[in-house]
Design an enzyme around this catalytic site. Sequence first.
Site, short mmCIF file in Angstrom:
data_model
loop_
_atom_site.label_atom_id
_atom_site.label_comp_id
_atom_site.label_asym_id
_atom_site.label_seq_id
_atom_site.Cartn_x
_atom_site.Cartn_y
_atom_site.Cartn_z
N ASP A 163 14.26 -7.34 -18.58
CA ASP A 163 14.01 -8.32 -19.64
C ASP A 163 14.05 -9.77 -19.17
O ASP A 163 14.53 -10.66 -19.86
CB ASP A 163 15.00 -8.14 -20.80
N PRO A 216 9.04 -3.74 -7.09
CA PRO A 216 7.89 -2.88 -6.78
C PRO A 216 7.34 -2.24 -8.04
O PRO A 216 8.11 -1.70 -8.85
CB PRO A 216 8.50 -1.82 -5.85
N MET A 217 6.02 -2.30 -8.23
CA MET A 217 5.37 -1.67 -9.37
C MET A 217 4.15 -0.91 -8.88
O MET A 217 3.29 -1.49 -8.21
CB MET A 217 4.98 -2.72 -10.43
N ALA A 218 4.11 0.38 -9.19
CA ALA A 218 3.03 1.24 -8.70
C ALA A 218 1.67 0.72 -9.15
O ALA A 218 1.46 0.42 -10.33
CB ALA A 218 3.23 2.66 -9.20
N GLY A 236 10.02 -7.78 -12.75
CA GLY A 236 8.94 -6.81 -12.77
C GLY A 236 7.87 -7.18 -13.77
O GLY A 236 7.02 -8.04 -13.53
N ARG A 237 7.93 -6.56 -14.95
CA ARG A 237 6.86 -6.69 -15.94
C ARG A 237 6.61 -8.14 -16.38
O ARG A 237 5.52 -8.47 -16.82
CB ARG A 237 7.17 -5.82 -17.16
N CYS A 263 13.74 4.93 -10.48
CA CYS A 263 12.46 5.28 -11.10
C CYS A 263 12.66 6.33 -12.21
O CYS A 263 13.29 7.36 -11.97
CB CYS A 263 11.49 5.81 -10.05
N GLN A 319 9.73 -0.67 -0.34
CA GLN A 319 10.65 0.20 -1.08
C GLN A 319 10.33 1.66 -0.78
O GLN A 319 9.19 2.10 -0.91
CB GLN A 319 10.57 -0.04 -2.58
N ASN A 366 18.24 -6.89 -13.09
CA ASN A 366 16.86 -6.57 -13.43
C ASN A 366 16.80 -6.11 -14.89
O ASN A 366 17.68 -5.40 -15.35
CB ASN A 366 16.37 -5.46 -12.49
#
Length: 385
Positions: free
Chosen positions: A221, A31-33, A243-244, A116, A85, A219
């Site tokens: 890299d 999840p990414m805001a 994520g990123r 977070c 989430q 999670n």
Amino acid sequence: MARLPHNGPVNLPAELCLGPLRVGTPVVLAPMAGVTNAAFRRLCREQGAGLYVCEMITSRGIVERDETTLRMLRFDETEDIRSVQLYGTDPVYVGKATEILCAEYGVRHVDLNFGCPVPKVTRKGGGGALPWKRRLLGEILEHAVRAAERYDVPVTMKTRKGIDADHLTYLDAGRIAQEAGCAAIALHGRTVDQAYSGRADWSAIGELAAHVDLPVLGNGDIWEAEDAVRMVEETGAAGVVVGRGCLGRPWLFRDLAAAFAGEQVATLPTLGQVAAMMRRHAELLVHHVGDELQGCKEFRKHVSWYLKGFTAGGELRNDLALISSLAALDELLSRLDPDEAFPVAALGTPRGRQGSPRRVVLPQGWLDDTDGVGCRVEEDLHSGG
């Protein structure tokens, strides 16, 4: 899209098992805001299999029917596994929110955020700060698991190594998650004070996997599919959370699905193919937001991620980051060189925010007591980044 072949390893997990839930590829979209809304989740799902989680929302916002929070609970019509989430610091609110999600929204997986690093979250004792309070962590997990088990919905949690190097929590958190009946725990291999700086400590993921009997997801890299494979091989993780690494590259999920099937590849789209993906992303945002201008505004943040490493000029990039209609987007995308090759030098490099280590903002006295509930603060109402 061109692909780079690699000699892939064997004995990778073929699927991810979260209680009764079976996910075809052991890959989870983090999840990414402001990013992992219904449009982005659909775009990623169109590329490959996995579990795609809604951006973090507050439990109090759900229980009190906060309008902003409920707007975030939008799902695509093709989204067969609804995953959300939750963030919360009050066990009762978290339990009630979990029940609402299962009973009213058809959610089939609930993830609880205890990782977070954002100051507005940690100053309330939430996110990555909360596992320091072991009893409170256990109460929250137990309330969520009890609420979800009535609907046969698995509950998982995501956390970090700890608040900082002197206040590590991940092994205790894993034990507590297992005792509470969680289906899995995801570990970001950084402390809260690191935020997204430095390198993720994958050895902590391996240590946690050896410490508990429930599935551990790694999670941190994962920039390419080969990183995910290496993480699983080195740590014994049951899967990965990405994520990123997928920002501006939703096709990464195609590579991940192939890699876990034993065929490691790297997708290398031309700039023309990237432009087509950008157009699809904007179109989906407009559809889900229900307003062309607002959908285009939501898309603007993605432009720099999609064009990272390409030679598109600064003026064109700037114009793309100011679009107000799909027609304007089409005209600007037509100016890109469709035959420009993918910038191979950009492979394996960090994407999105990185920053530097910073002091963690905590409630006064938070570190004085690890086992008590103490210093409990008012539950946040509003969701969103």
